[in-house]
Every structure is written in C-alpha cells, then in structure tokens.
Design an enzyme around this catalytic site. Structure first.
Site, PDB file in Angstrom:
ATOM      1  N   TYR A  35      62.445  18.074  54.275  1.00  0.00           N
ATOM      2  CA  TYR A  35      61.463  17.145  53.719  1.00  0.00           C
ATOM      3  C   TYR A  35      61.106  16.034  54.689  1.00  0.00           C
ATOM      4  O   TYR A  35      61.933  15.605  55.475  1.00  0.00           O
ATOM      5  CB  TYR A  35      62.013  16.483  52.453  1.00  0.00           C
ATOM      6  CG  TYR A  35      61.342  17.000  51.211  1.00  0.00           C
ATOM      7  CD1 TYR A  35      60.060  16.578  50.885  1.00  0.00           C
ATOM      8  CD2 TYR A  35      61.966  17.916  50.378  1.00  0.00           C
ATOM      9  CE1 TYR A  35      59.430  17.044  49.743  1.00  0.00           C
ATOM     10  CE2 TYR A  35      61.338  18.402  49.247  1.00  0.00           C
ATOM     11  CZ  TYR A  35      60.073  17.964  48.929  1.00  0.00           C
ATOM     12  OH  TYR A  35      59.447  18.429  47.822  1.00  0.00           O
TER      13      TYR A  35
ATOM     14  N   ASP B 202      69.954  10.922  50.409  1.00  0.00           N
ATOM     15  CA  ASP B 202      69.563  11.028  51.811  1.00  0.00           C
ATOM     16  C   ASP B 202      69.899   9.824  52.676  1.00  0.00           C
ATOM     17  O   ASP B 202      70.087   9.968  53.886  1.00  0.00           O
ATOM     18  CB  ASP B 202      68.057  11.327  51.915  1.00  0.00           C
ATOM     19  CG  ASP B 202      67.725  12.733  51.415  1.00  0.00           C
ATOM     20  OD1 ASP B 202      68.554  13.628  51.608  1.00  0.00           O
ATOM     21  OD2 ASP B 202      66.642  12.928  50.844  1.00  0.00           O
TER      22      ASP B 202
ATOM     23  N   HIS C 197      58.978  17.108  40.830  1.00  0.00           N
ATOM     24  CA  HIS C 197      58.209  18.031  41.668  1.00  0.00           C
ATOM     25  C   HIS C 197      58.384  19.477  41.202  1.00  0.00           C
ATOM     26  O   HIS C 197      59.428  20.079  41.450  1.00  0.00           O
ATOM     27  CB  HIS C 197      58.617  17.857  43.137  1.00  0.00           C
ATOM     28  CG  HIS C 197      57.719  18.582  44.088  1.00  0.00           C
ATOM     29  ND1 HIS C 197      57.811  18.465  45.450  1.00  0.00           N
ATOM     30  CD2 HIS C 197      56.695  19.441  43.869  1.00  0.00           C
ATOM     31  CE1 HIS C 197      56.895  19.239  46.015  1.00  0.00           C
ATOM     32  NE2 HIS C 197      56.207  19.839  45.078  1.00  0.00           N
TER      33      HIS C 197
ATOM     34  N   TYR D 135      68.178  19.019  42.676  1.00  0.00           N
ATOM     35  CA  TYR D 135      67.445  20.266  42.449  1.00  0.00           C
ATOM     36  C   TYR D 135      67.841  20.825  41.091  1.00  0.00           C
ATOM     37  O   TYR D 135      68.974  20.608  40.627  1.00  0.00           O
ATOM     38  CB  TYR D 135      67.702  21.255  43.589  1.00  0.00           C
ATOM     39  CG  TYR D 135      66.863  20.894  44.801  1.00  0.00           C
ATOM     40  CD1 TYR D 135      65.676  21.564  45.066  1.00  0.00           C
ATOM     41  CD2 TYR D 135      67.217  19.842  45.627  1.00  0.00           C
ATOM     42  CE1 TYR D 135      64.876  21.205  46.148  1.00  0.00           C
ATOM     43  CE2 TYR D 135      66.429  19.464  46.713  1.00  0.00           C
ATOM     44  CZ  TYR D 135      65.259  20.156  46.968  1.00  0.00           C
ATOM     45  OH  TYR D 135      64.460  19.803  48.015  1.00  0.00           O
TER      46      TYR D 135
ATOM     47  N   HIS E 199      62.655  13.484  43.083  1.00  0.00           N
ATOM     48  CA  HIS E 199      62.931  12.565  44.191  1.00  0.00           C
ATOM     49  C   HIS E 199      63.004  11.162  43.612  1.00  0.00           C
ATOM     50  O   HIS E 199      62.061  10.722  42.944  1.00  0.00           O
ATOM     51  CB  HIS E 199      61.792  12.552  45.222  1.00  0.00           C
ATOM     52  CG  HIS E 199      61.556  13.842  45.924  1.00  0.00           C
ATOM     53  ND1 HIS E 199      62.102  14.124  47.152  1.00  0.00           N
ATOM     54  CD2 HIS E 199      60.826  14.924  45.595  1.00  0.00           C
ATOM     55  CE1 HIS E 199      61.713  15.334  47.538  1.00  0.00           C
ATOM     56  NE2 HIS E 199      60.935  15.839  46.609  1.00  0.00           N
TER      57      HIS E 199
END
Lengths: 631, 631
Positions: free
Chosen positions: B361, B273, B580, B259, B420
């Site tokens: 997400y 993740d 994003h 982020y 991402h």
C-alpha cells in the site's frame, strides 16, 4: 399567510438593504473568448495526442459573445435568444394572453424531448421539434404550457393540483424589493441606520454543448431553476474505445435552508432556493482569475424575463482544467525490496463551476470530472450570513447562551444557527437506462468457535432494492453500506455487475420534527438517499411549485408510492447537508466551507482505467515567468 | 505465536515477491535545492509584501544536499547525521554494548526537550542539551535509553512493563525477507510462478525547520515512526500581528489495517503500520513533477539504521504552494439589488506531503495550511491491494459471493475486504497549553404550544468535558456535535472563548468485536475522538511497543483512567477511517482514494482573517509558455 408573506418580503428587502452596507468595490468583468483547445489543454485529449499544458500559452483575449446568431445543435440545447423571442411573440398572439397586461412568465425553458429520443440521437441527425415549457401567470392563474416553436401551437399541460406557487420572477423580486420603500416608517428606519439605498434592479438569463474533455463527454446547460444541468455524461472505455453511458441527467434539484429561530420574525426562514428563487437566476457572472483560474472557459446563460424577453447572463458558468498537485495513483517499492521503483501519475481534473448568490449567501457548485471515471460534486458556501440584531454586545450580558439561537459574532449581531441541504437529481444510466440500486452492507460476522483465532470480521452483503422504500436510506456510521447503481444485464469479464457507487462525504441530516411545516415542505431531506423510477415530471424534489407549497408534491410523497425500481430506469437522489453554527470568522463574509460526494466507478471498468497515462517530465511542462520579466 | 510469526513473515516476503512482477520502470530522481522564497512564492508573505506568483520564476535546479555539515537550529530539530554517528559511537563504548555483536537499534531519534522549555525558547536563545532517545535490543533484551550528546552519559528510561516489541528495524525486515529463500520448497513455489526474484535490500532514515509561509509558522521534521511531525504550529493574527499558538505537535500516531478474512493464512493480517514498520522508515523518495508539482521544495530524512549508522532518505517530504482554482471567499450581489458587486478571493494553500509505501500500500499524507487558519489533514490511499489467490476465474462459479471475503478483481485474484484507520495525535495548544474540550451538541428543541408556528428547531448546547470519558466520542449523524478545543482563559472581544474545532470528513468506524484480539490491539479506534491530558510518554496510540502487543498500552487503556482534562494541557486524538471493499478499478494499482479532517478556527479570530487579502489581477499572474516555444 398573506400578512406573513408581507413580513417575509419586508425582511427580504431589509436584508438586501443591509447587504449594501457590506459591499466593497466593483471589478470590471473580462470575458474570455475561445473554448479550450483540448489538444492544448489535455494530454488525454480525445481527439489528438498532445502533452498536457497546465496553463494556456496566452491569456484568452476578452471578447463579448453575441447570442443573436445562436442555433441549437443538440436536442438538449437550451432555448436560444431567438427562440425565446419567438416563444414570447407566439404567446402574446395567443387567446390566453390577448388583452392581458398582467401576465408574467415564471419559467421559459426547453421542453426536453423524450429520453428515448435523446438516447438514440447522434450528431448529424435532425433535431426534434423544438418546444418550450412555459409556466405563466395570467390574471392570477397559473398555466403550464407547451409552445411548439415550429407550428406555433400552444397547448396546456396538466400537472395536477398542488399547493404552492412557481419560482418568483426577477420582476416579482424587484417589485417586492421596492414595495417597502413606499412606506415612510420603513424608510425612516433605514435612514436611521445610515444606509444609502442604491437602485435595485433585476435581471433574468442559456446555451451549450461542451466539446469533450479527456475521456469524458457530456452536455452542459445553464438552467434558470437548477443552475447547471449535466446531461448525457459518457466516459470512454480505455479497452474498447467505446463511449459508455454513466448519467442521463444530473442537477441541483432543490435546496432547503431552515433557520433555527422560532420567534416571530424568523420562524418562516426556511428557504428553498431553487424552487423559490431560481438557483440559475441567482447565478451572477463569475469573476475571471478569482472565481476561476486563468485557463477557464466561460459560458453565458440566456434566460427569459417575466415578460418573456430574453436576457443574457454573461460568464455564468466556467469550465477549467485543474491541477492541485494531487496524485492520480502511485506506487513505490518499500525500501526492504531494495528496488528503486517509483511510479506516480499526477491527477488532472475538469471542473464545471457556477456560483449562485441567493441574496446574502453564495453557493459555489462544482461538477468535477476525473480521468479515472469519478465525478465529484462539490458545494461551497460563502457570502454573508443572515444575521439578527441584538442589544447584547458581549456574551457576559447573556444569561443563557443557548437561548440566543446562535452566536454573538460581533457587537449587536447574532449569526443564527441554520442548516443547508442541497438535493441532487441523479438520473444514472449505467451502460443503459435499466439499472438496479444495490446496498452493499458491511456487516459484522462472528466466527464459530475453533474456526479462527479471530472473533469477528466484516462481510459485504448485497441487497438489491426491489421498491422505493427499500431505497430510502439514512446513513449510519456503525451500520455502513456502499450504495451501488448497477446494470444487472451487464457483467465484467470476471462476472461482476458493472456499476457506479455513490460515496457520501461529510454531511448532515435534518433533525427537525417530521410534522414541522418546514420539514413537511423539505421532506425530501428526510433521507439522505432515495431512488425513484424515472418519471419525466418528477424533477423538483420540493415540488414543481415549491413557493408556499405545503409538501404535497415532494420527493417524499412520490417515493411513498413504493414503486418497483429493480432493473428499471431509475433516478437516485442525494442530499448533501451542512449544519452551520456561525462563528466570528464567518463575519462579515465567510471563508468558503465545502463538502462533496462522489459518483465512482465500481467494477465499471475491467481494471484501473488510468494505469496507462504517462507521467510528467520536465519537457512537458510550460515555463512560466512573472509578467514583469516579460514586459 | 512464533509459528504464526513465521507464517506472517513468509507471506510478507511472498507479497513483496509478487510486487516485483507488477512494477514498471525507474524514474531518475532530481533534487531541488533552494527553499521557497516567501517573497517570491506568496503574496501573504510574512516578511515582505510582494504579489503572489503561483509558479516560480525558474524551475529549481537539481542539487544533492550534503548532510555532513547539518547543525541543529531549533530545540525540535531532529538528530543530524553527525549526531547520529556520535550516538552510535557513544553506545558502542558503553558497558551494555561492549562485546555484543548482536545489538540492534530499533529507534534513534531526538529526545525532545520538555514542552515548557520549547514553548519559551526563541530563535537566538541557546539550544538545550541535545539528547537522543534510543530503543535498543541487546542480547534479545529491549532497552530504552537516553544518550546525552554533550556529556556522553547513557541512562536507562523506565517505560513500564508492556507486551509487544519495538518497531522492526529495516534489517529485521530485510533478513526476514531473505529467510524464506533458504527454504527449497518455498523457492520452488516462487519459481513455479515464474517470478525472477531480485535483490532485496534495506534502508533506514531527519532534518529541519521550515522558514514560514504566509501567516503560518511551524516546525516540520521527518520521523522514522510517525513520518511527518508538525510542531509549534502558530498562525498570525491579522489584527495584532501576533503569532498565536494553535498546535504544539501533530502527527500520525498509529495505523490499524485489519483484513476481513478469518481463515488460516489471513486472520493475522491486522497491521499497525507506524508501530510495526515505521511509517517514516517506509516513506520513499518522492517523485518530482508527479508526486508534487514543479514548485515543490523537498526535504531529506536522516535516520539511523539498526547498527546505528546514519542514512539519508532523499526527498522524503515535499512542501509546495497549491492553487487548485478554489475560492477563498466570495460574494456577488443578487441580481435583484442591481449592484454590480462581485468580490472574490482565490484560495492558495501550503501543502506538506509524504508518501509511505508500507509494502504493497501507498499512503499519501498531506498537512495543508490555509490562510484562513484552517489546517486540513488528508490521507490518500494508492498502491497495490493485498490480494488472495483463488481457483475462481468468474463469479458465475461462486455459489455464495458473500463468502469469498472480498471481490473477484481479476481471474484467480480476490481483493480482500479491509479497513484502514489512521490515528492522529493532535496536541492542541490554542493560545496556550491549558485548553478545554467542548462538545457543542446540536439538539432538537420542541417549541411550546402557541410559542411559534414552528414545532422544532436546533439548539447548540455546550458541554465542557470534565474527564477523559466525557471526551470519548463516537460520531453520530443524527446526534451531531461540533468538537471544540477552546482556551477558557481567553475570550474574543464579544466574549466567546477562542478555539479551534475538529471537523471530521467522510470516515468509517471499526465494527470488529471489542474482544477480538486485533481490536484489542487496535482499541485506539474504538472511538473516533479521544482527549487525554498531556503526558510526554503517551505518544503512540497502539503502545510504544506495538509489534505483537496485546493492547495493554493503548490510548484506550490510558483514557480509561478517566483523568481530569478541563482547562489542562490536553491532547486530542482523531481517527480517520476507510472501509475498503475492493473493486476491479483498484487493480493492479488503485487510483488514489482520499479523506480528510480539518482543524478550523472557531471564534479564534475576531472576524474573517482573510477579508483583506487582495484579488488576482492579470498583471499578478505569470506568463507561461510551452517548453518547445522557449527552446
């Protein structure tokens, strides 16, 4: 240039002859009759509320559409068969054409009314005077004419002095195709290859207002040069119910296909398929069940031949609702929350398709409309490679593999390296004509000492393009931007300017020398994105007369004027590119290779516009049985 | 780092609490029982010849699969429920675990047999000794163990000394989720927001050999860390009938989601993740009819919880045949040839899908197998943005819009900019393990004076990567290459090396400072492509222990050794990226955004492998009726 042209035409003819060898059988065409009933085909139907049915109840029955009774219903409806007849008879009585047996009509299309008129026109309003825009050659001279279908007046239009010639007529192509057959040596060569030449004939090709689908409304017409023209694309706002403007006009403006072989018989192969051949003229009837699924609706093109007589190109465009199994949006709760929450909505889209066969290559152009407001434009390449003969039958005979200009794809056959560029004219009118182009640059920002354990982050910096040169964009992976078309006069509830963004997909850039003759003609590919102020005469990125042009009327020349584009009626141009190093799999007919770009709402809606669509339940879906089971 | 971790967990919990507000209703799950009958579902069925039926005859009946009788059939089959139980009981009797109430099993998965064994194994051969690979924490110490299920032997595995911790167990996440609720101040804050906290629970999660589809054969298993693992993907050669090796193993190796907000509560949000949360652990049951179409077949995952007890994750993976209306290949003769030739073949593909919900997400991962030999890997993003509170409710209150680290997507809600990256481990074995990586560079070549009227053309220059550093690739639009994995020992009939190419689609590159702590951990995103020699222990691009790691065990570190990779067993790594910048449409649940890359045959086949598939005829298609009509 004359001898080169002759060589070019000879090769063109020769390639066509070779193609005959590779073709297989003919499948009889079936036409399908009824336009899709939105109540049957869409759950997001704008007129009624019915559950979605992914396949239609009964296969549409083949019918043949009669075009003699067609009448225009919308200011942008293409010329009807009757109107094309009238244009021809009007011209033949005109002083310019009298006593000329050698005229040819290179283009007869609707002269579109002014944008300001179209934007205020509503169904039920009277249509404006119907006019035809004609490009005619009379006694070797080119004339650009306007024919008023009401008054019969024929008036010349000044398009300036430019190099180049208009799009070839089908008759040009046919006669050129036959010309070499008058040469005995040529015939001997053909026969020596065992080719049985069949008859070669030509056809030239309009119609339509599409009813509405889901939350979308747009005007669709077949065009002899552009193929498909999408106009007045508007999408419904789920909050207000209002139909909001997105794009005034979108179409394939030009193609550029340079082959990468500088030798004598190949150096000139640098095609501009829309301006030279007519992308719509080359669009052949689609093959139901294979080119488009069974639930497709088909549209015909009605075009004018070189002598002005109208022809019908059946099933030139198909329109269908597609469900590929994709997901519109979803959210499951992570297992750690322990909640059995799983909300998912399937994605159903509307596809408008044509397939143009520009000699050997087949281009499949899809305009895909999504319920979330996204428009995806996809170009697929299939068909037959332009190949070159060679004495090699194995790479072990080749000393310098780099110097064969391609890949040995079969014994004695080289697939020559080439590029494909497809340039789209995108006259965006986001909530009205006056828009701005904004580059939202993602820029690395370095933190100050002690500011954060982080050294860097990305910041979005908005740069509004003031003039055309600010909007000449070469895409860069390591200097990325989003490309927004916004309406600076309109903001969302929380104050963001409403907009759409251009989202490039996989693409390629032209690497030819800018001074190379082909690149000068194809200079509209010097950038991937351009933005110009709206100008009715700037429609064809390679110039109005692209054929043998020298690049003096391209998008690159127009843009160099560096006109103001901020908060103006603007047109965005995007070029989709492919480098194609052929491989054996591409032979003899290549599996489809596709790429696409998106026009996507960005703060256009207040929130996710498809949040409220319902999910599928078992009862919503049709029950399907094999034909055998129902026979 | 401890206090930061606490903050992190607090936020994680808080976000989950917020998610509860946004969720809607629960849809009951239906399981479908029978694997697809290739004879019914595919016309290219490898076992029988039958016409394609795009929808199945009868909707599959919901059943619940019982896993207690599962037995492995293939060396790569995941541990069964019975085997997982045995691992647990074996460990509990082991000296290490005796008298320990505080052990946790972070991972219990099949320890795959050596590649050389798997490559020679044939159905009917005996299975190798079944072994489990276990990552256990006992009294705060991490142990990597191998458990032999036959002998009961437990042996430690040396994985070297690295920073970081193993993937969190579901229990870790759950207990951490609950921990903040012991804090009165925290509870007060939650209640002040009107949030009714529901129970939070956790689940941990294997199965299968997929029979075969069309010309493809592969092994598919759910994995707690990678999600879906595709192994032994082989495709039939239409000329020889032989099943040819393409890829030994392909899976999502790691994700990196930084982020772009350097402030206190946000700087550390740079998730990995797969290594931190377990991409497969977070894959929730798919929603039939919405996540996957009605003709989908579902597979369960069988995983071990932190205490070693097996759990079943139902409907974790779906497999379905998709027909979106796309075209496999086509050619129409140009109208100028006058021949009514129109050959078109529809494109039907097989999709393997999972959807992981990593907290807010949702990632949708599709492995799509095409009959022309192409594998498309597509990642879709949906779900809920990670948002930040703000006092602003309109952009007109913001002096410097660049400095809010995102977009005001609703009143008092900022969608923070983020990236991402999804890194795939692609162990390509094109016609055997020993392959080379070849960059086919498209390079502008300038002609000599008088050589040609052309000044320039593109030449394809092949560069075989000798060592790892030659294969560290940053993609460049203006210096393009094709990326081939070839088998240098095997040539086509005309002498081209057989190969597959990696075809990137739309992507993004990480722009963070290379010395930034998150980028050091996410250094596997420093290039878009890497190639390493096969090494059984190099599977996880962010390191075996990704959690709180410092980047000392990443792909970037391994590759820096610059090992030889020419004509060796090699692994290609590709990172798909997304920038994003949120927009209002992404709120409250974002419409799916997708991107993909392809693994595509390049001179792997002698010619187009799908030239001979038959077209659709009306009789081949099922007849569908609305449910109402058949009721």
């Amino acid at each position: 240039m004359d001898s080169r042209n002759l060589i070019r035409f000879l090769f063109f003819t020769f390639i066509i002859a070779l193609l005959l060898l590779l073709t297989l059988t003919t499948i009889p065409l079936t036409n399908t009759g009824e336009p899709p009933d939105c109540a049957i085909n869409s759950r997001w139907c704008t007129s009624k509320t019915r559950f979605f049915q992914p396949t239609i109840k009964q296969p549409p029955k083949p019918t043949t559409r009669i075009h003699t009774t067609d009448v225009p219903h919308h200011p942008l409806d293409p010329l009807t068969l009757t109107e094309l007849d009238k244009v021809r008879s009007t011209l033949l009585e005109n002083q310019l054409f009298l006593h000329s047996n050698t005229y040819a009509l290179h283009s007869v299309v609707l002269e579109e009314p002014d944008k300001s008129f179209v934007l205020t026109w509503k169904p039920g309003d009277p249509l404006p005077a119907r006019k035809a825009s004609v490009i005619a050659r009379v006694k070797s001279k080119i004339h650009v004419l306007t024919v008023d279908l009401g008054t019969g007046e024929v008036s010349p239009r000044d398009v300036g002095e430019h190099s180049g010639y208009p799009t070839m007529t089908m008759e040009d192509m046919t006669s050129l195709t036959w010309a070499p057959l008058g040469d005995a040596e040529f015939n001997r060569t053909i026969m020596a290859r065992g080719v049985d030449l069949k008859d070669v004939s030509c056809l030239p090709i309009s119609i339509g207002w599409f009813v509405k689908w889901a939350n979308w409304e747009f005007h669709l017409k077949p065009d002899p040069r552009a193929g498909i023209v999408i106009s007045r694309a508007r999408v419904k706002d789920p909050n207000t119910g209002e139909m909001r403007n997105v794009m005034y006009k979108g179409f394939t403006s030009e193609l550029f296909v340079p082959y990468m072989d500088p030798t004598d018989a190949w150096y000139f192969k640098t095609y501009m398929d829309a301006g030279e051949y007519g992308f719509g003229l080359q669009a052949m009837p689609l093959d139901p069940l294979n080119d488009c699924p069974r639930n497709a609706y088909y549209m015909d093109g009605v075009f004018a031949a070189g002598d002005g007589k109208p022809y019908v190109r059946e099933n030139m465009v198909c329109v269908y609702e597609s469900y590929a199994g994709d997901i519109g949006w979803r959210h499951s709760e992570s297992p750690i929350t322990g909640m059995e929450i799983r909300e998912v909505r399937p994605k159903v889209t509307l596809v408008v398709r044509m397939a143009a066969s520009v000699a050997n290559y087949d281009y499949i152009v899809d305009w895909e409309f999504q319920t979330d407001g996204l428009i995806r434009v996809k170009v697929g390449l299939s068909g037959i490679l332009m190949v070159k003969g060679t004495s090699y039958d194995n790479m072990n005979q080749v000393n310098e593999p780099e110097n064969i200009y391609g890949t040995l794809i079969s014994e004695n056959v080289i697939g020559v390296i080439h590029d494909h560029y497809i340039t789209f004219h995108l006259d965006m009118d986001v909530d009205g004509p006056d828009n701005s182009f904004v580059k939202v640059n993602l820029k690395r920002e370095t933190t100050q000492p002690e500011e954060s354990p982080r050294l860097s982050y990305l910041k979005a910096v908005r740069n509004v393009a003031k003039t055309e040169k600010d909007a000449q964009v070469k895409l860069k992976l390591y200097d990325p931007s989003e490309y927004h078309i916004v309406n600076p006069s309109k903001k969302t509830r929380v104050g963001n300017p409403v907009g759409y963004k251009l989202v490039p997909g996989g693409t390629a850039a032209s690497l030819l020398d800018l001074d190379d003759p082909p690149q000068k003609r194809g200079a509209f590919t010097n950038n991937q994105i351009w933005v110009t102020p709206y100008n009715k005469s700037e429609e064809w990125a390679g110039g109005l007369f692209a054929y043998q042009s020298q690049g003096d009327d391209t998008l690159a020349v127009w843009s160099q004027r560096d006109r103001a584009i901020e908060n103006k009626d603007i047109v965005m141009w995007y070029t989709l590119g492919f480098h194609h190093v052929p491989c054996q799999e591409d032979y003899p007919i290549m599996p489809t290779v596709s790429s696409s770009f998106d026009l996507k709402p960005v703060n256009f809606y207040e929130s996710n516009p498809i949040l409220n669509i319902p999910p599928h339940f078992e009862k919503d879906l049709p029950v399907c049985n094999a034909v055998a089971a129902t026979a």
